[in-house]
Structures are given as structure tokens and as C-alpha cells.
Design an enzyme around this catalytic site. Structure first.
Site, PDB file in Angstrom:
ATOM      1  N   PHE A 192       1.115  -1.047  -0.028  1.00 43.46           N
ATOM      2  CA  PHE A 192       0.186   0.017   0.205  1.00 43.46           C
ATOM      3  C   PHE A 192       0.974   1.295   0.011  1.00 43.46           C
ATOM      4  O   PHE A 192       0.277   2.366  -0.249  1.00 43.46           O
ATOM      5  CB  PHE A 192      -1.189   0.015   1.098  1.00 43.46           C
ATOM      6  CG  PHE A 192      -0.310   0.312   2.599  1.00 43.46           C
ATOM      7  CD1 PHE A 192       0.029   1.726   2.807  1.00 43.46           C
ATOM      8  CD2 PHE A 192       0.034  -0.619   3.277  1.00 43.46           C
ATOM      9  CE1 PHE A 192       0.635   1.880   3.954  1.00 43.46           C
ATOM     10  CE2 PHE A 192       0.655  -0.420   4.415  1.00 43.46           C
ATOM     11  CZ  PHE A 192       1.098   1.080   4.980  1.00 43.46           C
TER      12      PHE A 192
ATOM     13  N   CYS B 287       9.600   1.213   3.776  1.00 42.42           N
ATOM     14  CA  CYS B 287      10.427  -0.035   3.955  1.00 42.42           C
ATOM     15  C   CYS B 287      11.902   0.466   4.271  1.00 42.42           C
ATOM     16  O   CYS B 287      12.660  -0.374   4.835  1.00 42.42           O
ATOM     17  CB  CYS B 287      10.492  -0.934   2.768  1.00 42.42           C
ATOM     18  SG  CYS B 287      11.229  -0.387   1.344  1.00 42.42           S
TER      19      CYS B 287
ATOM     20  N   GLU C 110       9.132  -4.752  13.066  1.00 39.16           N
ATOM     21  CA  GLU C 110       8.879  -3.620  12.103  1.00 39.16           C
ATOM     22  C   GLU C 110       7.371  -3.077  12.574  1.00 39.16           C
ATOM     23  O   GLU C 110       6.415  -3.795  12.868  1.00 39.16           O
ATOM     24  CB  GLU C 110       8.564  -4.193  10.645  1.00 39.16           C
ATOM     25  CG  GLU C 110       8.176  -2.923   9.563  1.00 39.16           C
ATOM     26  CD  GLU C 110       8.099  -3.488   8.367  1.00 39.16           C
ATOM     27  OE1 GLU C 110       7.571  -4.585   7.981  1.00 39.16           O
ATOM     28  OE2 GLU C 110       8.597  -2.834   7.556  1.00 39.16           O
TER      29      GLU C 110
HETATM   30  P1  NAD Z   1       1.306  -6.754   2.931  1.00 37.75           P
HETATM   31  O1  NAD Z   1       2.032  -8.004   2.986  1.00 37.75           O
HETATM   32  O2  NAD Z   1       0.124  -6.859   3.926  1.00 37.75           O
HETATM   33  O3  NAD Z   1       0.449  -6.701   1.578  1.00 37.75           O
HETATM   34  C1  NAD Z   1       1.339  -6.756   0.382  1.00 37.75           C
HETATM   35  C2  NAD Z   1       0.721  -7.405  -0.729  1.00 37.75           C
HETATM   36  O4  NAD Z   1       0.141  -8.809  -0.391  1.00 37.75           O
HETATM   37  C3  NAD Z   1      -0.958  -6.659  -0.930  1.00 37.75           C
HETATM   38  O5  NAD Z   1      -1.078  -6.757  -2.571  1.00 37.75           O
HETATM   39  C4  NAD Z   1      -1.869  -7.749  -0.407  1.00 37.75           C
HETATM   40  O6  NAD Z   1      -3.081  -7.798  -0.885  1.00 37.75           O
HETATM   41  C5  NAD Z   1      -1.062  -9.030  -0.592  1.00 37.75           C
HETATM   42  N1  NAD Z   1      -1.435  -9.928   0.637  1.00 37.75           N
HETATM   43  C6  NAD Z   1      -1.566  -9.737   2.027  1.00 37.75           C
HETATM   44  N2  NAD Z   1      -1.712 -10.593   2.641  1.00 37.75           N
HETATM   45  C7  NAD Z   1      -1.591 -11.842   1.823  1.00 37.75           C
HETATM   46  C8  NAD Z   1      -1.470 -13.386   2.076  1.00 37.75           C
HETATM   47  N3  NAD Z   1      -1.845 -13.529   3.209  1.00 37.75           N
HETATM   48  N4  NAD Z   1      -1.365 -13.832   0.989  1.00 37.75           N
HETATM   49  C9  NAD Z   1      -1.314 -13.405  -0.218  1.00 37.75           C
HETATM   50  N5  NAD Z   1      -1.079 -12.192  -0.497  1.00 37.75           N
HETATM   51  C10 NAD Z   1      -1.389 -11.293   0.533  1.00 37.75           C
HETATM   52  O7  NAD Z   1       1.892  -5.406   3.145  1.00 37.75           O
HETATM   53  P2  NAD Z   1       1.557  -3.961   2.837  1.00 37.75           P
HETATM   54  O8  NAD Z   1       1.119  -3.443   4.396  1.00 37.75           O
HETATM   55  O9  NAD Z   1       0.606  -3.550   1.899  1.00 37.75           O
HETATM   56  O10 NAD Z   1       2.816  -3.195   3.010  1.00 37.75           O
HETATM   57  C11 NAD Z   1       3.559  -2.889   3.895  1.00 37.75           C
HETATM   58  C12 NAD Z   1       4.823  -4.017   4.045  1.00 37.75           C
HETATM   59  O11 NAD Z   1       5.350  -3.826   2.807  1.00 37.75           O
HETATM   60  C13 NAD Z   1       5.876  -3.460   5.204  1.00 37.75           C
HETATM   61  O12 NAD Z   1       6.051  -4.616   5.622  1.00 37.75           O
HETATM   62  C14 NAD Z   1       6.990  -2.840   4.201  1.00 37.75           C
HETATM   63  O13 NAD Z   1       8.326  -2.885   4.922  1.00 37.75           O
HETATM   64  C15 NAD Z   1       7.004  -3.608   3.013  1.00 37.75           C
HETATM   65  N6  NAD Z   1       7.638  -3.126   1.879  1.00 37.75           N
HETATM   66  C16 NAD Z   1       8.803  -3.590   1.476  1.00 37.75           C
HETATM   67  C17 NAD Z   1       9.382  -2.924   0.403  1.00 37.75           C
HETATM   68  C18 NAD Z   1      10.882  -3.348   0.201  1.00 37.75           C
HETATM   69  O14 NAD Z   1      11.293  -2.869  -1.025  1.00 37.75           O
HETATM   70  N7  NAD Z   1      11.420  -4.400   0.731  1.00 37.75           N
HETATM   71  C19 NAD Z   1       8.952  -1.932  -0.271  1.00 37.75           C
HETATM   72  C20 NAD Z   1       7.483  -1.397   0.146  1.00 37.75           C
HETATM   73  C21 NAD Z   1       7.000  -2.008   1.328  1.00 37.75           C
END
Ligand code: NAD
Length: 486
Positions: free
Chosen positions: A155, A287, A386
Site C-alpha cells: 500500500f 520499507c 517492524e
Molecule cells: P502486505 O504484505 O500486507 O501486502 C502486500 C500485498 O500482499 C498486497 O497486495 C496484499 O493484497 C497481498 N497480501 C496480503 N496478505 C496476503 C496473504 N496472506 N496472501 C497473499 N497475499 C497477501 O504489505 P502492506 O501492508 O501492503 O505493505 C507494507 C509492508 O511492505 C511493510 O512490511 C514494508 O516494509 C513492506 N515493503 C517492503 C518494500 C521493500 O522494498 N522491501 C517496499 C515497500 C513495502
């Protein structure tokens, strides 16, 4: 805007060049500054994912035949349209994500840079050649597209993170399916409209919405060859393992716990500016956000100034002039961040500045202020997990060795920065630290589009990183051809 049911827009999927209605499984999208529902997003089911994968595959069979110099013409036009619509895209992004407008504009600018780099695909995709590898035999290698590639994004960067993926994938000759975060589907909808306007052939880029069901269906689908994932660590690990088990090529970028190391010789003014932007920019929902400040020796000039500046940080609607920090993305996420602050207090850390005084549960927006904890110990929950909110924990250590041991002890390894006036110290830190992206006197050390982007350890599952030359390798298959003429 008053969000009555009749005014709320229901989003669609973009499949095979058409905007299609999803089913009845609709979920609200909210403006984090006001709490208002601003759209409804349909969640795709297995049949809808199958339909998009089949369409993307038949588009791929034609798109791969288009010469790369012609493929990138679409991306040149896309870049131009993104430039012209940057302000509008950034406003949409702030409205659904909450970050300040300047921050949104910066992230759209970064997204455009991905398109710029992907426009160089005729050079980036080149193989190698060597004549006479054996008597009368020449050898050359080429890169060919994989087929249907899928991206699943978080997001916090609804324009930039998807563009770490699809401009590269498409320029390489693949077709692409994006499943963005269900919390921020409006920005990807607008950027898909612009890609359509740029003249991309039908089915080469497709957009679907949804949650776990849609992700699982993409991972399992036999026509999907590669999965690019960015999100939290538990989901990244799950996506990596499940995709690999289904024979997919996969890169899965996960969560983080980033350390900012302040040496006693750091320039206080410059260090504080960088620390504030790292810890509190985008309300800590990055992140690459600094989450633990490791104060080496006597760092009081930096810590005193940091506290003074943090107390005067202006929290408000991301679209309002003068706001320096917007709200968190959702009421649920605000509750989670408040829970971490409560845990910090309960475990004995000292809150020098408590963000819970800004906003409250039950308010319309999801605001919280910046929080600084002092005298945090490495074993405390706020030092290990985190938080993904504007919470900075100060851990005091005696020297650089202790700082390095602390940072290397973290299971994450996304980014870290050191603040120092001494080149030798900075060089030693960069060499010894087990982290993928390192900053020296930087706020957020985010690699540009032409470099690879990824953390180490629990922050990344896979081999090839995001964007840069790694993206070209990820989205292509290599073939080596040996030739002899008689
Ligand atoms: P999230 O893991 O909740 O969701 C990410 C994606 O996965 C979304 O599209 C969501 O619909 C999908 N998803 C969620 N739960 C799922 C499941 N159980 N099975 C399959 N798909 C699923 O992450 P978020 O809250 O949207 O974003 C924040 C996180 O992303 C933080 O942990 C942040 O550090 C990480 N992030 C990492 C980077 C990087 O480059 N390493 C960059 C941006 C964000």
C-alpha cells in the site's frame, strides 16, 4: 466531497484492453485523512484470474514479436503522459494513502525514472558474442521474454513499486498482470489508464484487484511464469515458497527494521534533517524508514536537536499546505502502531515524545504524531519488530563495533545509514554491515532506477533484485547459440 453511496465510484479490472466490472465482492477504499469511503474495489476470484491470465498469454504471443525499439516507443509516450499528469496522479495517491503531496510527487517522479530506464531496453537486453570459440564456431547469447509475469504490490508506494516491475517486464517483451494493494487501487487505476492512452496493445498490461484469493490464483496459474512481490515479510516468505513450489521464477521483497547509526562527530543539523525524513517521512510507512537510532558515545547534540524538531513537526491532511506528516493508512494500522507504543512503555522504554497525543481512535482521520523512545534495549519489542509507523527508538552503545554487532544481529537487512564526519568510519561501516542498501549521511538511501533495489536476510527472498539490470535478467530467459557454417 460527501461520500454518499451514489457518488462512490466502483473500480474495475483492466483486462485485454477493456475496463471490466468485477463481481459482487466489493470492499471500501478510504481517505486516511478524513476516514471517508472514496471508492469500492472488487476482489477477483479464481475464474477472473484465469480469464486475465489467458488474455495476457495471448497478448504475449503477439507482443514478443514486436521489435524492442518499437516496444519502447510506447514507454516513451507513457513517460510523457506520466509527466503531464504527475500532479493529478500524486493527488490521487495522497487521497488514498495519506502521505503529503510533496512526498507523493517525489514517489511518482521515482516511478517515472523506472520508465525512463526501461526505455533503454534495446541496449539493456543485449546479449554477448564471441567468434571462433572453437575452430570455425561462433557463439552468441540472447535474452528472450518469459511470458506472463505478475506483480503484487504493497500500500505504501502505489505508483512507484508497481513501476519497479511492469515497465521492465513489458519492455522485455512480456505481458503483465498487476494486483496492487487493495488499500490503494485508485493510483494504479489512473496509471493503467495512462498506459492505455500511450497505445499499449490490448492485454499486454492488465490490472486486477483483490487479496489473498487473487494472489493465490496468480501463483497457481500455469500460464503465469514469474511473480514479483513487495510487501511484509510473512507474506513475502509465503509468496516466495508457494511460487517456487509451483515452478515460478520469483522475487519477494519483505519488511524491515532499519538502523540509523549516529557517530559523535556527526554534523547535528544535517544528521537531524536526514533522521527526521527517514523516521517520520510518509509517517514511517516506508520499507526504508529509520526505526532504531543507534547513538554511539556522546551524541547529545544530535539527540537534543532531534527532539526539539520532532516536537514541532506539523501533522495534518497530506493535501493541506504546510503538513509535514500525514496520517497512517487505516484505523486498523493506527491501532497496531498505538499497540507498539503501549508495549514500549510497558517494557520500560522512556517516551521523550508520545505520538498518541495526536488524533485518537474514533477520530475521522487516522492521525498519529511522531514518537521517540529513549533508553530502548535491543531485546524490547519496539527494537526488534517492524512497526511501520512514526516511532523511533534510541539505543545507546559505546562504540562502532557495538553498533555494527547490534545492526548485524537484526533478522532484517533492508537499509541502514551512518552519520559521521569521518570517511574511514563510514567506509568501515559500509564494508562490515550485513544490509542490502547502505547510506552515508543520507536520509533514505533508496537506489535509483538504474541500480538494483533490495535488502538482505528476512527483507528479501529470491536472487535477482528489483529494477536496474537485475530486472532485465529477472524478466528474461537467456539462450546461448553456437553456429558453424560449412
Ligand atoms: P502486505 O504484505 O500486507 O501486502 C502486500 C500485498 O500482499 C498486497 O497486495 C496484499 O493484497 C497481498 N497480501 C496480503 N496478505 C496476503 C496473504 N496472506 N496472501 C497473499 N497475499 C497477501 O504489505 P502492506 O501492508 O501492503 O505493505 C507494507 C509492508 O511492505 C511493510 O512490511 C514494508 O516494509 C513492506 N515493503 C517492503 C518494500 C521493500 O522494498 N522491501 C517496499 C515497500 C513495502
Amino acid at each position: 466531497m460527501t461520500a454518499t453511496d451514489t457518488e462512490i465510484r466502483t473500480l474495475k479490472f483492466f483486462v485485454n484492453g477493456e475496463w471490466r466490472d468485477g463481481g459482487a465482492d466489493l470492499h471500501p477504499v478510504t481517505n486516511p485523512s478524513t476516514g471517508e469511503v472514496i471508492a469500492r474495489v472488487p476482489y477477483a476470484n479464481d475464474d477472473e484470474i484465469d480469464c486475465v491470465a489467458v488474455a495476457a498469454h495471448s497478448a504475449f504471443l503477439k507482443w514478443r514479436e514486436v521489435p524492442v525499439v518499437d516496444r519502447v516507443q510506447v514507454l516513451y509516450r507513457y513517460k510523457d503522459l506520466l509527466e503531464k499528469n504527475l500532479e493529478q496522479v500524486a493527488r490521487i495517491l495522497t487521497t488514498e494513502n495519506g502521505k503529503t503531496l510533496d512526498d507523493s510527487k517525489g514517489s511518482v517522479r521515482r516511478a517515472i525514472q523506472m520508465v525512463e530506464v526501461a526505455c533503454g531496453m534495446p541496449s539493456l537486453m543485449m546479449g554477448q558474442s564471441l567468434e571462433n570459440v572453437s575452430k570455425g564456431i561462433d557463439c552468441h547469447s540472447i535474452r528472450q521474454p518469459l511470458g506472463v509475469c505478475a506483480g503484487i504490490s504493497p500500500f505504501n508506494f502505489p505508483a512507484m513499486v508497481p513501476m519497479w516491475m511492469y515497465p521492465f517486464a513489458i519492455a522485455c517483451g512480456n505481458s503483465f498482470i498487476l494486483k496492487p494493494s487493495e488499500k490503494v487501487p485508485l493510483t494504479p487505476t489512473r496509471t493503467a489508464e495512462l498506459l492505455q492512452e500511450a497505445g499499449l496493445p490490448d492485454g499486454v498490461y492488465n490490472l486486477v484487484h483483490g487479496g489473498k484469493t487473487a494472489v493465490d490464483a496468480l501463483i497457481r496459474h500455469p500460464l503465469v511464469r514469474a511473480i514479483s512481490f513487495v510487501g511484509s515479510t510473512p507474506v513475502a516468505k509465503y509468496v516466495y515458497e508457494t511460487s517456487a513450489a509451483h515452478g515460478k521464477r520469483v522475487q519477494a521483497l519483505g519488511g524491515a527494521k532499519n538502523h540509523l547509526v549516529v557517530m559523535p562527530d556527526a554534523n547535528p543539523g544535517k544528521a537531524v534533517e536526514a533522521i527526521m525524513s527517514s523516521a517520520f517521512g510518509a509517517a514511517g510507512e516506508r520499507c526504508l524508514a529509520g526505526s532504531v537510532l543507534v547513538a554511539v558515545g556522546d551524541s547529545s547534540p544530535v539527540l537534543d536537536l532531534l527532539l526539539e524538531k520532532t516536537r514541532s513537526l506539523r501533522v495534518g491532511d497530506g493535501l493541506a499546505a504546510g503538513s509535514e506528516m500525514g496520517p497512517l493508512v487505516s484505523a486498523q494500522h493506527r491501532k497496531k502502531v498505538v499497540g507498539y507504543i503501549e508495549k514500549g512503555v510497558a517494557e520500560g522504554a522512556e517516551p521523550l515524545c508520545d505520538g498518541r497525543t495526536h488524533g485518537a481512535e474514533g477520530d475521522d482521520g487516522f492521525f498519529i504524531g511522531p514518537t521517540i523512545f529513549d533508553h530502548v534495549r535491543p531485546g524490547m519489542t519496539i527494537a526488534r519488530e517492524e512497526i511501520f509507523g512514526p516511532v523511533l527508538s534510541i539505543i545507546r552503545v559505546k562504540d562502532l563495533d557495538e553498533a555494527i554487532a547490534l545492526v548485524n544481529g537484526s533478522p532484517f537487512g533492508n537499509t541502514t545509514s551512518i552519520y559521521t564526519g569521518d570517511g574511514k568510519t563510514a567506509r568501515e561501516y559500509a564494508a562490515r554491515i550485513e544490509v542490502g542498501m547502505v547510506g552515508v549521511n543520507m536520509g533514505v538511501a533508496a537506489p535509483m532506477a538504474f541500480f538494483p533495489f533490495s535488502g538482505w536476510k528476512q527483507s528479501f527472498f529470491g536472487d535477482l533484485h528489483a529494477h536496474g539490470r537485475d530486472a532485465v535478467a529477472f524478466y528474461t530467459e537467456q539462450k546461448v547459440i553456437m553456429t558453424r557454417w560449412f
